[in-house]
Scaffold this active site. Structure first.
Site, PDB file in Angstrom:
ATOM      1  N   TYR A   1       0.793  -1.241   0.000  1.00 40.53           N
ATOM      2  CA  TYR A   1       0.000   0.000   0.000  1.00 40.53           C
ATOM      3  C   TYR A   1       0.824   1.288   0.000  1.00 40.53           C
ATOM      4  O   TYR A   1       0.510   2.217  -0.745  1.00 40.53           O
ATOM      5  CB  TYR A   1      -1.028  -0.023   1.155  1.00 40.53           C
TER       6      TYR A   1
ATOM      7  N   GLU B   1      -9.000  -6.986   3.845  1.00 35.29           N
ATOM      8  CA  GLU B   1      -8.305  -8.067   3.121  1.00 35.29           C
ATOM      9  C   GLU B   1      -7.710  -9.068   4.116  1.00 35.29           C
ATOM     10  O   GLU B   1      -7.757 -10.281   3.890  1.00 35.29           O
ATOM     11  CB  GLU B   1      -7.237  -7.461   2.179  1.00 35.29           C
TER      12      GLU B   1
ATOM     13  N   TYR C   1     -13.336 -17.647  -7.808  1.00 32.03           N
ATOM     14  CA  TYR C   1     -12.241 -17.970  -8.719  1.00 32.03           C
ATOM     15  C   TYR C   1     -10.938 -18.178  -7.967  1.00 32.03           C
ATOM     16  O   TYR C   1     -10.760 -17.672  -6.861  1.00 32.03           O
ATOM     17  CB  TYR C   1     -12.081 -16.873  -9.783  1.00 32.03           C
TER      18      TYR C   1
ATOM     19  N   ASN D   1      -6.543 -14.944 -12.811  1.00 36.11           N
ATOM     20  CA  ASN D   1      -7.750 -15.456 -12.154  1.00 36.11           C
ATOM     21  C   ASN D   1      -8.470 -16.447 -13.068  1.00 36.11           C
ATOM     22  O   ASN D   1      -8.623 -16.158 -14.257  1.00 36.11           O
ATOM     23  CB  ASN D   1      -8.743 -14.319 -11.872  1.00 36.11           C
TER      24      ASN D   1
ATOM     25  N   SER E   1     -12.134 -18.830 -12.928  1.00 33.42           N
ATOM     26  CA  SER E   1     -13.326 -19.248 -12.186  1.00 33.42           C
ATOM     27  C   SER E   1     -13.298 -20.752 -11.957  1.00 33.42           C
ATOM     28  O   SER E   1     -12.841 -21.504 -12.817  1.00 33.42           O
ATOM     29  CB  SER E   1     -14.589 -18.919 -12.989  1.00 33.42           C
TER      30      SER E   1
HETATM   31  C1  LIG Z   1     -12.620 -13.106 -11.986  1.00 33.89           C
HETATM   32  C2  LIG Z   1     -12.038 -13.647 -13.266  1.00 33.89           C
HETATM   33  C3  LIG Z   1     -12.345 -14.945 -13.650  1.00 33.89           C
HETATM   34  C4  LIG Z   1     -11.849 -15.446 -14.845  1.00 33.89           C
HETATM   35  N1  LIG Z   1     -12.190 -16.716 -15.220  1.00 33.89           N
HETATM   36  C5  LIG Z   1     -11.757 -17.203 -16.391  1.00 33.89           C
HETATM   37  C6  LIG Z   1     -12.137 -18.526 -16.821  1.00 33.89           C
HETATM   38  O1  LIG Z   1     -12.890 -19.230 -16.143  1.00 33.89           O
HETATM   39  N2  LIG Z   1     -11.651 -18.967 -18.013  1.00 33.89           N
HETATM   40  C7  LIG Z   1     -10.839 -18.205 -18.794  1.00 33.89           C
HETATM   41  O2  LIG Z   1     -10.429 -18.679 -19.847  1.00 33.89           O
HETATM   42  N3  LIG Z   1     -10.475 -16.959 -18.408  1.00 33.89           N
HETATM   43  C8  LIG Z   1     -10.895 -16.451 -17.226  1.00 33.89           C
HETATM   44  N4  LIG Z   1     -10.501 -15.194 -16.836  1.00 33.89           N
HETATM   45  C9  LIG Z   1      -9.535 -14.441 -17.674  1.00 33.89           C
HETATM   46  C10 LIG Z   1      -8.101 -14.857 -17.303  1.00 33.89           C
HETATM   47  O3  LIG Z   1      -7.803 -14.393 -16.007  1.00 33.89           O
HETATM   48  C11 LIG Z   1      -7.049 -14.270 -18.253  1.00 33.89           C
HETATM   49  O4  LIG Z   1      -7.217 -12.883 -18.328  1.00 33.89           O
HETATM   50  C12 LIG Z   1      -7.108 -14.884 -19.636  1.00 33.89           C
HETATM   51  O5  LIG Z   1      -6.845 -16.277 -19.560  1.00 33.89           O
HETATM   52  C13 LIG Z   1      -6.093 -14.224 -20.560  1.00 33.89           C
HETATM   53  O6  LIG Z   1      -4.828 -14.329 -19.989  1.00 33.89           O
HETATM   54  P1  LIG Z   1      -3.535 -14.581 -20.865  1.00 33.89           P
HETATM   55  O7  LIG Z   1      -2.337 -14.454 -19.994  1.00 33.89           O
HETATM   56  O8  LIG Z   1      -3.691 -15.823 -21.660  1.00 33.89           O
HETATM   57  O9  LIG Z   1      -3.596 -13.418 -21.901  1.00 33.89           O
HETATM   58  P2  LIG Z   1      -2.779 -12.056 -21.831  1.00 33.89           P
HETATM   59  O10 LIG Z   1      -1.347 -12.316 -22.117  1.00 33.89           O
HETATM   60  O11 LIG Z   1      -3.116 -11.372 -20.565  1.00 33.89           O
HETATM   61  O12 LIG Z   1      -3.435 -11.319 -23.068  1.00 33.89           O
HETATM   62  C14 LIG Z   1      -4.849 -11.182 -23.211  1.00 33.89           C
HETATM   63  C15 LIG Z   1      -5.121 -10.566 -24.575  1.00 33.89           C
HETATM   64  O13 LIG Z   1      -4.619  -9.246 -24.598  1.00 33.89           O
HETATM   65  C16 LIG Z   1      -3.650  -9.111 -25.617  1.00 33.89           C
HETATM   66  N5  LIG Z   1      -2.524  -8.293 -25.068  1.00 33.89           N
HETATM   67  C17 LIG Z   1      -1.663  -8.675 -24.111  1.00 33.89           C
HETATM   68  N6  LIG Z   1      -0.787  -7.689 -23.835  1.00 33.89           N
HETATM   69  C18 LIG Z   1      -1.110  -6.666 -24.663  1.00 33.89           C
HETATM   70  C19 LIG Z   1      -0.596  -5.382 -24.868  1.00 33.89           C
HETATM   71  N7  LIG Z   1       0.446  -4.926 -24.173  1.00 33.89           N
HETATM   72  N8  LIG Z   1      -1.205  -4.611 -25.800  1.00 33.89           N
HETATM   73  C20 LIG Z   1      -2.274  -5.048 -26.485  1.00 33.89           C
HETATM   74  N9  LIG Z   1      -2.819  -6.266 -26.326  1.00 33.89           N
HETATM   75  C21 LIG Z   1      -2.250  -7.045 -25.429  1.00 33.89           C
HETATM   76  C22 LIG Z   1      -3.197 -10.513 -25.979  1.00 33.89           C
HETATM   77  O14 LIG Z   1      -2.791 -10.626 -27.319  1.00 33.89           O
HETATM   78  C23 LIG Z   1      -4.439 -11.327 -25.698  1.00 33.89           C
HETATM   79  O15 LIG Z   1      -5.292 -11.409 -26.805  1.00 33.89           O
HETATM   80  C24 LIG Z   1     -10.988 -14.666 -15.646  1.00 33.89           C
HETATM   81  C25 LIG Z   1     -10.664 -13.378 -15.243  1.00 33.89           C
HETATM   82  C26 LIG Z   1     -11.180 -12.875 -14.075  1.00 33.89           C
HETATM   83  C27 LIG Z   1     -10.829 -11.471 -13.664  1.00 33.89           C
HETATM   84  C1  HEM Z   2      -6.354   2.537  -1.689  1.00 35.74           C
HETATM   85  C2  HEM Z   2      -5.718   1.842  -2.571  1.00 35.74           C
HETATM   86  C3  HEM Z   2      -6.303   1.040  -3.701  1.00 35.74           C
HETATM   87  C4  HEM Z   2      -7.473   1.195  -4.382  1.00 35.74           C
HETATM   88  C5  HEM Z   2      -8.557   2.236  -4.169  1.00 35.74           C
HETATM   89  C6  HEM Z   2      -7.529   0.145  -5.365  1.00 35.74           C
HETATM   90  C7  HEM Z   2      -8.566  -0.037  -6.243  1.00 35.74           C
HETATM   91  C8  HEM Z   2      -8.643  -1.050  -7.159  1.00 35.74           C
HETATM   92  C9  HEM Z   2      -9.739  -1.264  -8.062  1.00 35.74           C
HETATM   93  C10 HEM Z   2     -10.981  -0.405  -8.155  1.00 35.74           C
HETATM   94  C11 HEM Z   2      -9.463  -2.355  -8.789  1.00 35.74           C
HETATM   95  C12 HEM Z   2     -10.318  -2.958  -9.881  1.00 35.74           C
HETATM   96  C13 HEM Z   2     -11.167  -4.007  -9.272  1.00 35.74           C
HETATM   97  C14 HEM Z   2     -11.961  -4.742 -10.300  1.00 35.74           C
HETATM   98  O1  HEM Z   2     -11.411  -5.349 -11.203  1.00 35.74           O
HETATM   99  O2  HEM Z   2     -13.150  -4.698 -10.176  1.00 35.74           O
HETATM  100  C15 HEM Z   2      -8.185  -2.859  -8.353  1.00 35.74           C
HETATM  101  C16 HEM Z   2      -7.571  -3.961  -8.889  1.00 35.74           C
HETATM  102  C17 HEM Z   2      -6.297  -4.317  -8.581  1.00 35.74           C
HETATM  103  N1  HEM Z   2      -5.510  -3.790  -7.594  1.00 35.74           N
HETATM  104 FE1  HEM Z   2      -5.964  -2.256  -6.390  1.00 35.74          FE
HETATM  105  N2  HEM Z   2      -6.392  -0.617  -5.271  1.00 35.74           N
HETATM  106  C18 HEM Z   2      -5.617  -0.100  -4.278  1.00 35.74           C
HETATM  107  C19 HEM Z   2      -4.401  -0.591  -3.849  1.00 35.74           C
HETATM  108  C20 HEM Z   2      -3.716  -1.622  -4.435  1.00 35.74           C
HETATM  109  C21 HEM Z   2      -2.419  -2.104  -4.027  1.00 35.74           C
HETATM  110  C22 HEM Z   2      -1.618  -1.576  -2.852  1.00 35.74           C
HETATM  111  C23 HEM Z   2      -2.074  -3.113  -4.868  1.00 35.74           C
HETATM  112  C24 HEM Z   2      -0.764  -3.846  -4.754  1.00 35.74           C
HETATM  113  C25 HEM Z   2      -0.184  -4.586  -5.632  1.00 35.74           C
HETATM  114  C26 HEM Z   2      -3.163  -3.276  -5.800  1.00 35.74           C
HETATM  115  C27 HEM Z   2      -3.227  -4.212  -6.811  1.00 35.74           C
HETATM  116  C28 HEM Z   2      -4.310  -4.425  -7.627  1.00 35.74           C
HETATM  117  C29 HEM Z   2      -4.307  -5.415  -8.679  1.00 35.74           C
HETATM  118  C30 HEM Z   2      -3.156  -6.327  -9.071  1.00 35.74           C
HETATM  119  C31 HEM Z   2      -5.555  -5.346  -9.292  1.00 35.74           C
HETATM  120  C32 HEM Z   2      -6.053  -6.167 -10.468  1.00 35.74           C
HETATM  121  C33 HEM Z   2      -5.417  -5.580 -11.700  1.00 35.74           C
HETATM  122  C34 HEM Z   2      -5.807  -6.258 -12.983  1.00 35.74           C
HETATM  123  O3  HEM Z   2      -6.947  -6.680 -13.146  1.00 35.74           O
HETATM  124  O4  HEM Z   2      -4.933  -6.303 -13.831  1.00 35.74           O
HETATM  125  N3  HEM Z   2      -4.136  -2.365  -5.509  1.00 35.74           N
HETATM  126  N4  HEM Z   2      -7.715  -2.055  -7.361  1.00 35.74           N
END
Ligand SMILES: Cc1cc2nc3c(=O)[nH]c(=O)nc-3n(C[C@H](O)[C@H](O)[C@H](O)COP(=O)(O)OP(=O)(O)OC[C@H]3O[C@@H](n4cnc5c(N)ncnc54)[C@H](O)[C@@H]3O)c2cc1C
Ligand code: HEM
Length: 393
Positions: free
Chosen positions: A94, A136, A189, A204, A206
């Site tokens: 944080y 958390e 998830y 993540n 599910s």
């Molecule tokens: C709560 C939750 C539950 C989920 N459950 C599932 C599930 O049940 N099954 C499932 O398949 N997935 C699920 N997902 C999605 C999963 O977490 C991943 O995001 C997904 O598998 C894609 O990850 P990846 O590393 O393969 O792709 P990434 O490498 O993250 O890339 C995703 C896409 O973005 C593009 N990309 C990557 N980097 C860049 C960049 N810099 N600029 C432009 N484009 C870019 C890639 O080409 C690709 O098409 C879930 C996500 C969440 C948040």
């Molecule tokens: C007061 C402080 C913070 C606030 C208000 C905040 C808020 C949020 C919100 C709104 C999201 C999106 C949630 C969603 O997907 O619905 C998020 C995701 C996230 N936060 Fe924070 N956050 C805080 C601090 C932090 C800190 C300290 C970390 C440390 C690593 C962190 C890491 C992440 C990550 C990794 C995600 C998911 C990113 C992704 O989907 O790629 N956050 N946060």
């Protein structure tokens, strides 16, 4: 916080709103540049699309705008808390985020951000951080204390892989220690901690099977150029070790609810709905399972859903394909329209409707649900990425 600091915060909200996304984009550049150890937490694709910047900016701004009436935004916190807990965010992260955020505000606003204003924002961030850290920790402690629970990473191995469609494969994960598994709630998830080509990443997935099994099943769609999904499809075989954090998430099936359950999913959004269907079908509650797919090739779990519906008279299934092949047999073609949804809902609309799929699909189904009179608090959705506003469209 002092009344003066609160006044300062409220006075600067409009300027920050105007520059919100620029500030958070700059914030990520600063933070990930200076603290590369945090890269593993943040999904690069979410940064690139801007959805994560908007989510964080939105949360901090909403907090600031409501600083004297925080009760009004309390409903948004569980989602953030679960997302952080799922990913393993810790108290020591944080201050890093806070310092980088304040620096980004200062850099983008320039002289307009006086020391007094920055101090006030620092205090506001500190209070929000305190609240999130405490909440958390409660999730971590509860997950560790429950039967089969744990804190931090736990070693699993792939026990089985099953192709569910041309693009989705299930992975059955069993704990290496052979111990019991924490009972999750359908809709929750797992977070996998993967090391791919020297890069650590958290993703993540599910849980797609019913709770209470000696494995966790995830079902993964291969994304074009997706790092984690590509690695899982190409490299994870039976025996491959994979570390995971404990199940989290607040998109959960209410266990005691008896009103009809409507599960509306598109594409890989089917995964948590499978867990919900598996868990709820034997209870006898009326269930409408509506699934949209492009065609039969990419339609996952059809056999399993058909088998559940054949065994449980309370389950009714509708498959909708938007580009069916000649040999496909969907119940409807095109999109999940308002009319199609209306046919599945009871007259009083008193249902629990869970939806998940691509964003335009979710926007459309959410709108239809509201228009048809489903109470807003009974319309629940998850995003397979940072939370976005479904009502904006
Ligand atoms: C709560 C939750 C539950 C989920 N459950 C599932 C599930 O049940 N099954 C499932 O398949 N997935 C699920 N997902 C999605 C999963 O977490 C991943 O995001 C997904 O598998 C894609 O990850 P990846 O590393 O393969 O792709 P990434 O490498 O993250 O890339 C995703 C896409 O973005 C593009 N990309 C990557 N980097 C860049 C960049 N810099 N600029 C432009 N484009 C870019 C890639 O080409 C690709 O098409 C879930 C996500 C969440 C948040
Ligand atoms: C007061 C402080 C913070 C606030 C208000 C905040 C808020 C949020 C919100 C709104 C999201 C999106 C949630 C969603 O997907 O619905 C998020 C995701 C996230 N936060 Fe924070 N956050 C805080 C601090 C932090 C800190 C300290 C970390 C440390 C690593 C962190 C890491 C992440 C990550 C990794 C995600 C998911 C990113 C992704 O989907 O790629 N956050 N946060």
């Amino acid at each position: 916080m002092s009344p003066h600091a609160i006044t300062l915060i409220k006075a600067t909200v409009p300027a920050l709103q105007q520059h919100g996304e620029a500030i958070t984009r700059h914030f990520y550049t600063v933070m990930l540049g200076e603290h590369p150890e945090l890269k593993a937490f943040f999904n690069e694709a979410h940064q690139a699309s801007g959805t994560q910047s908007r989510a964080l900016a939105g949360a901090v701004l909403a907090y600031a705008a409501h600083i004297d009436r925080l009760g009004e935004i309390a409903g948004a916190l569980p989602r953030i808390i679960h997302k952080h807990a799922a990913l393993g965010v810790l108290p020591e992260h944080y201050p890093i985020v806070g310092q980088c955020l304040l620096r980004a505000i200062k850099d983008v606003l320039g002289d307009a951000a006086t020391d007094e204003i920055i101090d006030a924002w620092g205090a506001a961030y500190g209070e929000l951080a305190k609240l999130l850290i405490a909440a958390e920790e409660q999730v971590y402690a509860a997950n560790a204390a429950r039967d089969g629970g744990w804190r931090g990473q736990r070693a699993f191995r792939v026990a089985r892989r099953v192709a569910e469609s041309d693009v989705i494969t299930s992975f059955y994960l069993e704990p290496v220690d052979g111990g019991p598994l924490l009972a999750f709630v359908p809709g929750q998830y797992l977070t996998l901690v993967l090391s791919i080509d020297g890069e650590t990443m958290r993703r993540n997935y599910s849980l797609s099977d019913a709770p209470g099994k000696p494995w966790y099943r995830i079902s993964v769609k291969r994304e074009p150029q997706g790092k984690a999904s590509g690695w899982l499809h190409d490299t994870a075989v039976v025996g491959t070790p994979i570390d995971a954090l404990a199940p989290c998430g607040d998109f959960t099936l209410a266990e005691d609810a008896q009103r009809p359950l409507v599960l509306v999913t598109g594409g890989v959004g089917i995964t948590p709905a499978m867990s919900m269907l598996e868990a709820a079908a034997p209870g006898g509650r009326p269930i409408r399972f509506i699934h949209a797919a492009r065609d039969g090739r990419v339609h996952a779990f059809r056999q399993r859903v058909d088998a559940i519906a054949a065994r449980h008279a309370n389950v009714r299934v509708t498959y909708v394909y938007d580009r069916p092949r000649a040999e496909d047999r969907p119940h409807a073609t095109g999109l999940v329209t308002r009319e199609l949804l209306a046919q599945q809902l009871p007259g009083d609309r008193d249902v629990d409707l869970y939806l998940l799929g691509p964003k335009p699909f979710m926007q459309s189904v959410y709108r239809s649900g509201l228009d048809l009179g489903v109470p807003q608090q009974q319309l629940r959705y998850e995003f397979f990425g940072p939370l976005e506003d479904l009502r904006a469209a």
